[in-house]
Design a protein around this motif. Structure first.
Motif, mmCIF file in Angstrom:
data_model
loop_
_atom_site.group_PDB
_atom_site.id
_atom_site.type_symbol
_atom_site.label_atom_id
_atom_site.label_comp_id
_atom_site.label_asym_id
_atom_site.label_seq_id
_atom_site.Cartn_x
_atom_site.Cartn_y
_atom_site.Cartn_z
ATOM 1 N N ASN A 49 0.877 -1.171 0.000
ATOM 2 C CA ASN A 49 0.000 0.000 0.000
ATOM 3 C C ASN A 49 0.910 1.216 0.000
ATOM 4 O OD1 ASN A 49 -2.623 -1.248 0.201
ATOM 5 N ND2 ASN A 49 -1.977 -1.886 2.237
ATOM 6 N N SER A 51 1.582 5.380 -0.389
ATOM 7 C CA SER A 51 1.053 6.744 -0.372
ATOM 8 C C SER A 51 2.217 7.715 -0.553
ATOM 9 C CB SER A 51 0.300 7.033 0.915
ATOM 10 O OG SER A 51 1.184 7.045 2.014
ATOM 11 N N LYS A 52 1.965 8.774 -1.302
ATOM 12 C CA LYS A 52 2.996 9.778 -1.571
ATOM 13 C C LYS A 52 2.530 11.116 -1.040
ATOM 14 C CE LYS A 52 4.853 7.469 -5.609
ATOM 15 N NZ LYS A 52 6.278 7.474 -5.584
ATOM 16 N N THR A 53 3.469 11.833 -0.389
ATOM 17 C CA THR A 53 3.182 13.142 0.165
ATOM 18 C C THR A 53 4.245 14.117 -0.317
ATOM 19 O OG1 THR A 53 2.289 12.095 2.157
ATOM 20 C CG2 THR A 53 2.828 14.443 2.303
ATOM 21 N N THR A 67 7.563 8.908 0.188
ATOM 22 C CA THR A 67 6.787 7.729 -0.205
ATOM 23 C C THR A 67 6.742 6.767 0.970
ATOM 24 O OG1 THR A 67 7.539 7.980 -2.482
ATOM 25 C CG2 THR A 67 6.597 5.851 -1.871
ATOM 26 N N THR A 69 5.316 3.128 2.227
ATOM 27 C CA THR A 69 4.792 1.831 1.798
ATOM 28 C C THR A 69 4.502 1.003 3.033
ATOM 29 O OG1 THR A 69 6.170 1.952 -0.187
ATOM 30 C CG2 THR A 69 5.233 -0.192 0.366
#
Length: 131
Positions: A49, A51-53, A67, A69
């Motif tokens: 899973n 997600s990038k911020t 990033t 994970t």
């Protein structure tokens, strides 16, 4: 290569001499029962899973991105008749986080749950990179 694949490869080696195996299947449900509860003594790894911020927005579009994970792993054993080497097995599963290189953060948190004579270990891996 996905983090899940690297974790699986490391777990295949580190658990090779134990009475626990690593499944290549995802931890889906069959007939309403999680697969890791049906097939005890198998470690099941879920998919990555990601997600990038955006941490820093740069004028030249070379933004700094974090990033994160996360990967979950599951292991169920008979609560009354656990494998004799369960402490080593759990330690190997937690320490497999160190096989993932190039990460600023490599964490693994474990929780347990007992239901109807089945002890389920849930491992929450978290990996962070900054680019």
């Amino acid at each position: 290569m996905a983090i899940r694949d690297n974790l699986k490869a490391n777990l295949d080696v580190s658990l090779a001499t134990s009475n626990v195996s690593v499944s290549s299947e995802l931890p889906y449900e069959s007939g309403g029962i999680p697969l890791y509860d049906k097939n005890m003594k198998f470690v099941y790894l879920d998919e990555d899973n990601i997600s990038k911020t955006e941490l820093i927005n740069c004028l030249d579009n070379n933004d700094v991105i974090e990033t994160e994970t996360t990967v979950q792993a599951f292991l169920s054993v008979d609560a009354k008749n656990q494998p004799g080497d369960i402490d080593t097995i759990v330690a190997n599963i937690i320490n497999s986080r160190n096989s993932i290189t190039g990460q600023v953060i490599r964490e693994c948190e474990m929780t347990t749950e007992t239901e109807a004579d089945v002890l389920t270990y849930t491992f929450d891996y978290r990996f962070v990179t900054v680019n």
